[in-house]
Scaffold this active site. Sequence first.
Site, short mmCIF file in Angstrom:
data_model
loop_
_atom_site.label_atom_id
_atom_site.label_comp_id
_atom_site.label_asym_id
_atom_site.label_seq_id
_atom_site.Cartn_x
_atom_site.Cartn_y
_atom_site.Cartn_z
N SER A 51 0.72 -1.38 0.04
CA SER A 51 -0.31 -0.06 -0.48
C SER A 51 0.77 1.06 -0.12
O SER A 51 2.55 1.21 0.21
CB SER A 51 -0.93 0.40 1.37
N TYR B 67 -1.79 -1.24 9.84
CA TYR B 67 -1.67 -1.07 8.40
C TYR B 67 -0.53 -0.61 8.16
O TYR B 67 0.05 -0.67 7.47
CB TYR B 67 -2.96 -0.28 8.64
N1 LIG Z 1 -8.23 -0.30 -1.69
C1 LIG Z 1 -8.07 0.47 -0.96
O1 LIG Z 1 -7.48 1.73 -1.47
C2 LIG Z 1 -6.58 -0.03 -0.43
C3 LIG Z 1 -5.15 0.83 -0.82
C4 LIG Z 1 -4.18 0.11 -0.41
C5 LIG Z 1 -3.39 -0.62 -0.31
N2 LIG Z 1 -5.04 -1.79 -0.73
C6 LIG Z 1 -4.26 -3.53 -0.22
O2 LIG Z 1 -4.89 -4.16 -1.56
C7 LIG Z 1 -6.09 -5.83 -0.82
C8 LIG Z 1 -6.67 -5.54 -1.15
O3 LIG Z 1 -7.63 -4.91 -0.96
P1 LIG Z 1 -9.03 -4.73 -1.45
O4 LIG Z 1 -9.00 -3.21 -1.70
O5 LIG Z 1 -9.60 -5.13 -2.32
O6 LIG Z 1 -10.20 -4.59 -0.46
P2 LIG Z 1 -11.30 -6.18 -0.18
O7 LIG Z 1 -11.37 -6.30 0.93
O8 LIG Z 1 -12.02 -5.90 -1.33
O9 LIG Z 1 -10.49 -7.58 -0.45
C9 LIG Z 1 -9.23 -8.76 0.45
C10 LIG Z 1 -10.13 -9.02 -0.33
O10 LIG Z 1 -9.30 -10.45 0.71
C11 LIG Z 1 -9.63 -11.67 1.71
N3 LIG Z 1 -9.42 -11.35 2.80
C12 LIG Z 1 -8.89 -10.97 3.54
N4 LIG Z 1 -8.52 -11.19 4.64
C13 LIG Z 1 -8.28 -13.11 4.37
C14 LIG Z 1 -7.30 -14.26 4.45
N5 LIG Z 1 -6.87 -14.65 6.22
N6 LIG Z 1 -7.32 -15.17 3.39
C15 LIG Z 1 -7.94 -15.26 3.08
N7 LIG Z 1 -8.19 -14.18 1.90
C16 LIG Z 1 -8.77 -13.05 2.99
C17 LIG Z 1 -11.06 -10.61 1.68
O11 LIG Z 1 -12.17 -11.84 1.53
C18 LIG Z 1 -11.67 -10.11 0.18
O12 LIG Z 1 -12.10 -11.14 -0.79
C19 LIG Z 1 -4.77 -5.46 0.67
O13 LIG Z 1 -4.00 -5.99 0.39
C20 LIG Z 1 -5.24 -4.08 1.02
O14 LIG Z 1 -3.98 -3.67 1.89
C21 LIG Z 1 -5.82 -1.75 -0.86
#
Ligand SMILES: NC(=O)c1ccc[n+]([C@@H]2O[C@H](COP(=O)([O-])OP(=O)(O)OC[C@H]3O[C@@H](n4cnc5c(N)ncnc54)[C@H](O)[C@@H]3O)[C@@H](O)[C@H]2O)c1
Length: 258
Positions: free
Chosen positions: A136, A149
């Site tokens: 991130s 985080y």
């Molecule tokens: N959305 C943002 O603004 C953002 C920004 C920077 C980084 N990220 C990172 O992107 C990645 C994806 O996040 P997103 O935004 O798509 O969120 P999201 O919540 O839509 O998707 C995350 C997915 O991970 C799955 N998950 C959670 N814990 C798990 C586990 N223990 N085992 C297997 N699956 C698991 C959830 O079921 C979900 O489907 C994450 O690592 C998040 O930190 C997101």
Amino acid sequence: MELKDKIIVVTGAASGIGRALALRFAEEGARKVVCADLNLEGAEETAAQIDGLAIAVNVGIEEQIKALIERVEAEVGPIDLFCSNAGILMPGGPEASNEDWQRIWDINVMAHVWAARHLVPLMKERGGGYLLNTASAAGLLNQVGSAPYGVTKHAAVGLAEWLALTYGDDGIKVSVLCPQAVRSEMTRGHEDGVASLDGMLEPEPVADACVETIRNETFLVLPHPEVLGYMRKKTENYDRWIGGMRKLNRAYAGRYRR
Ligand SMILES: NC(=O)c1ccc[n+]([C@@H]2O[C@H](COP(=O)([O-])OP(=O)(O)OC[C@H]3O[C@@H](n4cnc5c(N)ncnc54)[C@H](O)[C@@H]3O)[C@@H](O)[C@H]2O)c1
């Protein structure tokens, strides 16, 4: 690396960035995209759109990552690209419980360690492979309102750097995804958060940026280009950067509702 005919695993593929990655990889002509998630129903929905394979996994448990890799290697074939993308967010600071710190540490950091532990030896043996780890912008610039985080995402960036510099000579490429706000389940209800200051991206352009980076085999995926400027400011004058972040903290730290 070109994605055509490749065998690809995406964790967190039930939703958000992971789902967009899976769909985009299929568009690129991947041979099989394995959609892994804790949420099997969501992973199945993603897989159904692309003739993918859905597998239930809790990435916070080493045995389950090992089993995922072993099953894909046995039933589908050698994994060319593994995307450690699943992650969680929680508010708070040092006062958050040890259980919460351990949970986010296992999911946001150790999952990447375990994927490398069980896959790098196989990739080395066959002369290469690709790891895409989702961190991130919080892993470069920290996270107002969430120490667990900000800290775990810094560790994820540090691990990705280490993997890149250590296994590059074995033909293993590593990229790390560092977006600011992206519309997903994670950010639902937080659209006015600090990470959205430069705008909230849809997951699809984030997946496009990953594909371009993988094609170029470069390290950092920055879908929000502003992040590079903030990194420069941070290294130019750390104290001024902390002063700026304190202002953001005053304005935004109270906005976490979960
Ligand atoms: N959305 C943002 O603004 C953002 C920004 C920077 C980084 N990220 C990172 O992107 C990645 C994806 O996040 P997103 O935004 O798509 O969120 P999201 O919540 O839509 O998707 C995350 C997915 O991970 C799955 N998950 C959670 N814990 C798990 C586990 N223990 N085992 C297997 N699956 C698991 C959830 O079921 C979900 O489907 C994450 O690592 C998040 O930190 C997101």
